[in-house]
Enzyme design. Structure first.
Site, PDB file in Angstrom:
ATOM      1  CE1 TYR A  42      82.397  -0.513  -4.330  1.00  0.00           C
ATOM      2  CE2 TYR A  42      84.050  -2.179  -3.884  1.00  0.00           C
ATOM      3  CZ  TYR A  42      83.616  -0.863  -3.837  1.00  0.00           C
ATOM      4  OH  TYR A  42      84.426   0.094  -3.289  1.00  0.00           O
ATOM      5  CG  HIS A 108      81.477   1.473   1.267  1.00  0.00           C
ATOM      6  ND1 HIS A 108      80.965   0.505   0.456  1.00  0.00           N
ATOM      7  CD2 HIS A 108      82.158   2.310   0.450  1.00  0.00           C
ATOM      8  CE1 HIS A 108      81.309   0.752  -0.802  1.00  0.00           C
ATOM      9  NE2 HIS A 108      82.032   1.843  -0.823  1.00  0.00           N
TER      10      HIS A 108
HETATM   11  P1  NAD Z   1      89.933   2.466 -11.274  1.00  0.00           P
HETATM   12  O1  NAD Z   1      90.405   3.855 -11.347  1.00  0.00           O
HETATM   13  O2  NAD Z   1      90.840   1.436 -10.709  1.00  0.00           O
HETATM   14  O3  NAD Z   1      89.424   2.046 -12.735  1.00  0.00           O
HETATM   15  C1  NAD Z   1      88.829   0.790 -12.983  1.00  0.00           C
HETATM   16  C2  NAD Z   1      88.563   0.639 -14.478  1.00  0.00           C
HETATM   17  O4  NAD Z   1      89.812   0.605 -15.178  1.00  0.00           O
HETATM   18  C3  NAD Z   1      87.849  -0.675 -14.821  1.00  0.00           C
HETATM   19  O5  NAD Z   1      86.946  -0.433 -15.874  1.00  0.00           O
HETATM   20  C4  NAD Z   1      89.000  -1.577 -15.311  1.00  0.00           C
HETATM   21  O6  NAD Z   1      88.549  -2.558 -16.219  1.00  0.00           O
HETATM   22  C5  NAD Z   1      89.888  -0.567 -15.988  1.00  0.00           C
HETATM   23  N1  NAD Z   1      91.309  -0.977 -16.069  1.00  0.00           N
HETATM   24  C6  NAD Z   1      92.091  -1.563 -15.116  1.00  0.00           C
HETATM   25  N2  NAD Z   1      93.339  -1.775 -15.590  1.00  0.00           N
HETATM   26  C7  NAD Z   1      93.358  -1.307 -16.869  1.00  0.00           C
HETATM   27  C8  NAD Z   1      94.353  -1.249 -17.872  1.00  0.00           C
HETATM   28  N3  NAD Z   1      95.590  -1.699 -17.674  1.00  0.00           N
HETATM   29  N4  NAD Z   1      94.013  -0.701 -19.071  1.00  0.00           N
HETATM   30  C9  NAD Z   1      92.767  -0.230 -19.303  1.00  0.00           C
HETATM   31  N5  NAD Z   1      91.777  -0.254 -18.386  1.00  0.00           N
HETATM   32  C10 NAD Z   1      92.071  -0.789 -17.181  1.00  0.00           C
HETATM   33  O7  NAD Z   1      88.552   2.519 -10.447  1.00  0.00           O
HETATM   34  P2  NAD Z   1      87.896   1.583  -9.329  1.00  0.00           P
HETATM   35  O8  NAD Z   1      87.747   0.176  -9.768  1.00  0.00           O
HETATM   36  O9  NAD Z   1      86.688   2.323  -8.886  1.00  0.00           O
HETATM   37  O10 NAD Z   1      88.916   1.654  -8.106  1.00  0.00           O
HETATM   38  C11 NAD Z   1      89.712   0.582  -7.711  1.00  0.00           C
HETATM   39  C12 NAD Z   1      89.160  -0.115  -6.477  1.00  0.00           C
HETATM   40  O11 NAD Z   1      89.261   0.740  -5.327  1.00  0.00           O
HETATM   41  C13 NAD Z   1      87.674  -0.484  -6.546  1.00  0.00           C
HETATM   42  O12 NAD Z   1      87.487  -1.654  -7.300  1.00  0.00           O
HETATM   43  C14 NAD Z   1      87.363  -0.633  -5.079  1.00  0.00           C
HETATM   44  O13 NAD Z   1      87.814  -1.879  -4.610  1.00  0.00           O
HETATM   45  C15 NAD Z   1      88.180   0.501  -4.454  1.00  0.00           C
HETATM   46  N6  NAD Z   1      87.387   1.740  -4.279  1.00  0.00           N
HETATM   47  C16 NAD Z   1      86.809   1.984  -3.078  1.00  0.00           C
HETATM   48  C17 NAD Z   1      86.034   3.117  -2.884  1.00  0.00           C
HETATM   49  C18 NAD Z   1      85.405   3.362  -1.543  1.00  0.00           C
HETATM   50  O14 NAD Z   1      85.582   2.580  -0.638  1.00  0.00           O
HETATM   51  N7  NAD Z   1      84.648   4.414  -1.375  1.00  0.00           N
HETATM   52  C19 NAD Z   1      85.839   4.008  -3.928  1.00  0.00           C
HETATM   53  C20 NAD Z   1      86.453   3.755  -5.142  1.00  0.00           C
HETATM   54  C21 NAD Z   1      87.236   2.617  -5.314  1.00  0.00           C
END
Ligand code: NAD
Length: 313
Positions: A42, A108
């Site tokens: 990230y 990952h």
């Molecule tokens: P997400 O679906 O959580 O969306 C994140 C987006 O939503 C960001 O732009 C954030 O600013 C916005 N957001 C958060 N709360 C909000 C609200 N209340 N209103 C409006 N917008 C809002 O996507 P993500 O960040 O990709 O997924 C969450 C976490 O999961 C990642 O940060 C990561 O730590 C993990 N993840 C891991 C993998 C993997 O290991 N392959 C893949 C995807 C995500």
């Protein structure tokens, strides 16, 4: 339960205000969030560095999860699942995170590796780190559900994470992963409840792998929700939090206000009428899943997309 997804701290969803990102981490801890997920990938180490700085003096208050095996570079490259790299990677993460142990250490995006290597080399290296006490628990992350299930059945892992697989657009994780998680006593982590930005007013980032019809349905659902006086991101999070088998639901955050709102939302059930309307809009694209990683690792019925081998998380 809401967990803190730290990929936005690496500017993955656009450049953030660094001081606000730190306040978001502190606010989350003060309001009771105790699970933080990050990865070297990230922001190509930026998210780990920023999270490490924000956690100075607060390390004991959190369960800290990071990953290894994915590092970035050209589309489709930048992966190394060798034992040697996994062992070196933990030292690098410990340094950036300013700690001497990782709570949850995850491979990952296993779909970019060979299943045989993940089972016979990568996970044994992780097990060794767990025995040594450098990491407390080990896990796997990725997108294709059947691969996660197969690997979970063949190794002693503690956690398993998938993303965009239990939310308003796709809920297949419940069918495919819940039984194996229960059977093997594995903590199931549900990531990206906002479908990596599709289910927000702001919309998806440029690298999003979903096909255009899914992105379009997300925009239509957001507009309809707005017309009804609702908010698509809030409804989406409330819906995802109803997945009771998930040990935690990771939502990406870098803003103080999102942390505050997302914690509040966990207490309130989705409005049934708003939910019905959005599910109706989404129905034609429900459960669409895209191609990612090696062809042999993909779920049946995966569809191509403009960012098929691109810059995914
Ligand atoms: P997400 O679906 O959580 O969306 C994140 C987006 O939503 C960001 O732009 C954030 O600013 C916005 N957001 C958060 N709360 C909000 C609200 N209340 N209103 C409006 N917008 C809002 O996507 P993500 O960040 O990709 O997924 C969450 C976490 O999961 C990642 O940060 C990561 O730590 C993990 N993840 C891991 C993998 C993997 O290991 N392959 C893949 C995807 C995500």
């Amino acid at each position: 339960m809401v967990g803190f997804g730290a990929s936005p701290l690496g500017d993955e969803f656009g450049r953030i205000d660094r001081a606000e990102g730190e306040r978001a981490v502190h606010g989350a801890i003060d309001q009771g969030i105790n699970y933080f997920d990050v990865a070297p990938y990230y922001g190509r180490t930026l998210a780990e560095t920023r999270l490490g700085e924000a956690l100075v003096g607060k390390r004991q208050a959190v369960i800290l999860a990071t990953k290894a095996g994915r590092y970035g570079g050209d589309p489709g490259s930048g992966f190394d699942f060798s034992a040697q790299r996994i062992i070196a990677s933990v030292e690098e993460s410990l340094k950036r995170l300013q700690t001497d142990y990782i709570d949850v250490y995850q491979v990952h995006d296993i779909e970019f590796g060979s299943k045989q290597q993940i089972i016979e080399e990568t996970l044994p290296a992780m097990c060794k780190l767990r025995e040594e006490g450098k990491v407390r628990f080990i896990g796997i992350t990725g997108y294709p559900l059947h691969l996660l299930k197969a690997v979970a059945r063949s190794t002693e892992i503690d956690t398993m994470m998938t993303y965009c697989h239990y939310d308003l657009l796709n809920s297949m994780a419940a069918k495919v992963l819940t039984p194996v998680a229960r059977e093997r006593g594995i903590g199931l982590i549900n990531a990206s409840p906002l479908h990596m930005g599709v289910l927000t007013e702001r919309g998806a980032p440029h690298w999003h792998p979903a096909p255009e019809e899914v992105l379009r349905a997300g925009r239509q659902a957001a507009a309809w929700c707005r017309q009804q006086g609702g908010n698509i991101a809030e409804l989406a999070l409330q819906f995802a939090l109803s997945f009771e088998q998930a040990a935690t639901t990771l939502v990406g955050m870098s803003k103080v206000e999102h942390v505050r709102r997302n914690i509040q939302l966990a207490e309130v059930k989705p409005d049934p009428e708003l939910l019905r309307g959005v599910l109706k809009i989404i129905k034609p694209v429900a459960d669409i899943h895209w191609i990612v990683g090696r062809p042999e690792n993909n779920d049946p019925g995966s569809v191509p997309s403009p960012n098929t081998v691109g810059d995914l998380m």
